[in-house]
Design a protein around this motif. Structure first.
Motif, PDB file in Angstrom:
ATOM      1  N   LEU A   4      18.433 -13.565   0.340  1.00 27.47           N
ATOM      2  CA  LEU A   4      17.094 -13.734  -0.215  1.00 27.47           C
ATOM      3  C   LEU A   4      16.893 -12.729  -1.341  1.00 27.47           C
ATOM      4  O   LEU A   4      17.123 -11.524  -1.165  1.00 27.47           O
ATOM      5  CB  LEU A   4      16.046 -13.527   0.879  1.00 27.47           C
ATOM      6  N   VAL A   5      16.457 -13.229  -2.503  1.00 25.86           N
ATOM      7  CA  VAL A   5      16.196 -12.379  -3.665  1.00 25.86           C
ATOM      8  C   VAL A   5      14.770 -12.611  -4.124  1.00 25.86           C
ATOM      9  O   VAL A   5      14.423 -13.719  -4.576  1.00 25.86           O
ATOM     10  CB  VAL A   5      17.170 -12.675  -4.828  1.00 25.86           C
ATOM     11  N   THR A   6      13.918 -11.593  -3.997  1.00 27.68           N
ATOM     12  CA  THR A   6      12.549 -11.710  -4.522  1.00 27.68           C
ATOM     13  C   THR A   6      12.534 -11.266  -5.976  1.00 27.68           C
ATOM     14  O   THR A   6      13.410 -10.539  -6.434  1.00 27.68           O
ATOM     15  CB  THR A   6      11.562 -10.863  -3.715  1.00 27.68           C
ATOM     16  N   GLY A   7      11.513 -11.726  -6.707  1.00 32.26           N
ATOM     17  CA  GLY A   7      11.425 -11.376  -8.126  1.00 32.26           C
ATOM     18  C   GLY A   7      12.508 -12.042  -8.941  1.00 32.26           C
ATOM     19  O   GLY A   7      13.103 -11.432  -9.836  1.00 32.26           O
ATOM     20  N   HIS A  31       6.794 -14.539  -6.931  1.00 34.07           N
ATOM     21  CA  HIS A  31       5.449 -14.486  -6.344  1.00 34.07           C
ATOM     22  C   HIS A  31       4.652 -15.761  -6.600  1.00 34.07           C
ATOM     23  O   HIS A  31       3.641 -16.007  -5.942  1.00 34.07           O
ATOM     24  CB  HIS A  31       4.681 -13.283  -6.894  1.00 34.07           C
ATOM     25  N   THR A  32       5.121 -16.586  -7.541  1.00 36.51           N
ATOM     26  CA  THR A  32       4.410 -17.836  -7.837  1.00 36.51           C
ATOM     27  C   THR A  32       4.816 -18.959  -6.886  1.00 36.51           C
ATOM     28  O   THR A  32       4.159 -20.000  -6.844  1.00 36.51           O
ATOM     29  CB  THR A  32       4.669 -18.280  -9.281  1.00 36.51           C
ATOM     30  N   ASP A  33       5.897 -18.754  -6.121  1.00 34.00           N
ATOM     31  CA  ASP A  33       6.299 -19.762  -5.141  1.00 34.00           C
ATOM     32  C   ASP A  33       5.384 -19.706  -3.916  1.00 34.00           C
ATOM     33  O   ASP A  33       4.739 -18.698  -3.643  1.00 34.00           O
ATOM     34  CB  ASP A  33       7.753 -19.536  -4.712  1.00 34.00           C
ATOM     35  N   SER A  34       5.355 -20.776  -3.176  1.00 36.21           N
ATOM     36  CA  SER A  34       4.425 -20.882  -2.057  1.00 36.21           C
ATOM     37  C   SER A  34       4.831 -19.998  -0.882  1.00 36.21           C
ATOM     38  O   SER A  34       6.001 -19.623  -0.734  1.00 36.21           O
ATOM     39  CB  SER A  34       4.350 -22.339  -1.581  1.00 36.21           C
ATOM     40  N   GLU A  40      10.155 -19.959   4.959  1.00 38.18           N
ATOM     41  CA  GLU A  40      11.427 -20.633   5.252  1.00 38.18           C
ATOM     42  C   GLU A  40      12.610 -19.724   4.949  1.00 38.18           C
ATOM     43  O   GLU A  40      13.536 -19.595   5.765  1.00 38.18           O
ATOM     44  CB  GLU A  40      11.537 -21.911   4.414  1.00 38.18           C
ATOM     45  N   TYR A  41      12.575 -19.088   3.782  1.00 35.26           N
ATOM     46  CA  TYR A  41      13.689 -18.218   3.377  1.00 35.26           C
ATOM     47  C   TYR A  41      13.820 -17.016   4.308  1.00 35.26           C
ATOM     48  O   TYR A  41      14.934 -16.594   4.643  1.00 35.26           O
ATOM     49  CB  TYR A  41      13.498 -17.754   1.945  1.00 35.26           C
ATOM     50  N   ILE A  68       2.019  -4.472  -2.992  1.00 34.24           N
ATOM     51  CA  ILE A  68       1.687  -4.202  -1.586  1.00 34.24           C
ATOM     52  C   ILE A  68       1.565  -5.484  -0.770  1.00 34.24           C
ATOM     53  O   ILE A  68       2.260  -5.662   0.238  1.00 34.24           O
ATOM     54  CB  ILE A  68       0.384  -3.381  -1.480  1.00 34.24           C
ATOM     55  N   ASN A  69       0.686  -6.384  -1.197  1.00 32.63           N
ATOM     56  CA  ASN A  69       0.424  -7.579  -0.396  1.00 32.63           C
ATOM     57  C   ASN A  69       1.642  -8.494  -0.290  1.00 32.63           C
ATOM     58  O   ASN A  69       1.876  -9.110   0.759  1.00 32.63           O
ATOM     59  CB  ASN A  69      -0.778  -8.340  -0.963  1.00 32.63           C
ATOM     60  N   TYR A  70       2.414  -8.587  -1.363  1.00 28.41           N
ATOM     61  CA  TYR A  70       3.610  -9.427  -1.310  1.00 28.41           C
ATOM     62  C   TYR A  70       4.636  -8.837  -0.338  1.00 28.41           C
ATOM     63  O   TYR A  70       5.305  -9.571   0.398  1.00 28.41           O
ATOM     64  CB  TYR A  70       4.221  -9.582  -2.701  1.00 28.41           C
TER      65      TYR A  70
END
Length: 245
Positions: A4-7, A31-34, A40-41, A68-70
């Protein structure tokens, strides 16, 4: 391995994805993905690169939501699925300077450390200096990208103090360190931060002169720094601004 890769649209994330997708399944997200995609990821990943961050904004809420929230959502969905996948988190040496970015980035780090300690999760915090290489964003927050792009395209560069020094690391060297962590997954005791193994200190004036040398084909390709800078320069020379946003 499912990674999993965020950003996913960021400079470092793009390089991570490009390297690890050769032998792994990449679960890339922004962050724009649901939230459904993130959930799921988080339920199926074997390793997490948490690279997303809001670095610049005129709104405090953007820093809070993005940093923070993400991170809270990431932790929530990992816990919900009982997934104790190791987490590699990128932070910056700039968090030592007071700013909204620093405050919110440090809070995200605190949340991750608490989660890791409570759930026996391997946690790796990379405290990064100035990273350079392909996919960087010029005229934003990356000095080398800005200098390479502007000099290649005959645009002016601004030197507030040519003697001001920065510490730089080539992106491929950082990715090599990341790969060692993913492959070995060591349990690092009493190590708060991991720093780049390969660092070079250079003044802004020296950096500008080096890139100008490269522009006029005067670089020494046997010098590792000059060679890596040449590769970076060529990338920005061959990509218009629209393609590197």
């Amino acid at each position: 391995m499912k990674i999993l890769v965020t950003g996913k649209n960021g400079f470092i994330a793009k390089n991570v994805i490009e390297f690890f997708q050769k032998n792994n399944k990449i679960l890339a997200i922004s962050h724009t993905d649901s939230d459904e995609v993130l959930e799921e990821y988080c339920s199926i990943c074997d390793f997490v690169f948490h690279l997303s961050a809001v670095q610049r904004s005129t709104k405090k809420s953007d820093f809070v939501d993005g940093n923070i929230n993400y991170t809270k959502k990431l932790i929530y969905y990992l816990k919900k699925s009982n997934n104790n996948a190791p987490i590699l988190f990128s932070t910056s040496t700039s968090v030592d300077k007071p700013s909204l970015f620093s405050i919110t980035k440090l809070e995200a780090e605190k949340l991750l450390r608490e989660y890791a300690n409570e759930n026996n999760v391997l946690f790796y915090a990379f405290k990064l200096n100035h990273i350079f290489g392909k996919y960087g964003k010029p005229n934003y927050n990356n000095v080398v990208s800005t200098f390479c792009y502007n000099i290649a395209n005959d645009k002016p560069i601004y030197l507030s103090d040519p003697n001001n020094k920065i510490t730089i690391t080539y992106i491929d060297d950082l990715i090599e360190q990341f790969n060692e962590i993913v492959q070995i997954q060591p349990r690092l005791c009493n190590v708060k931060y991991i720093y780049c193994d390969k660092q070079v200190e250079i003044s802004l004036g020296q950096l500008s002169n080096l890139i100008k040398k490269i522009k006029y084909n005067n670089c020494n390709k046997s010098n590792i720094l000059e060679y890596n800078m040449m590769i970076t320069y060529q990338y920005f020379k061959n990509h218009c601004e629209e393609n590197i946003k």
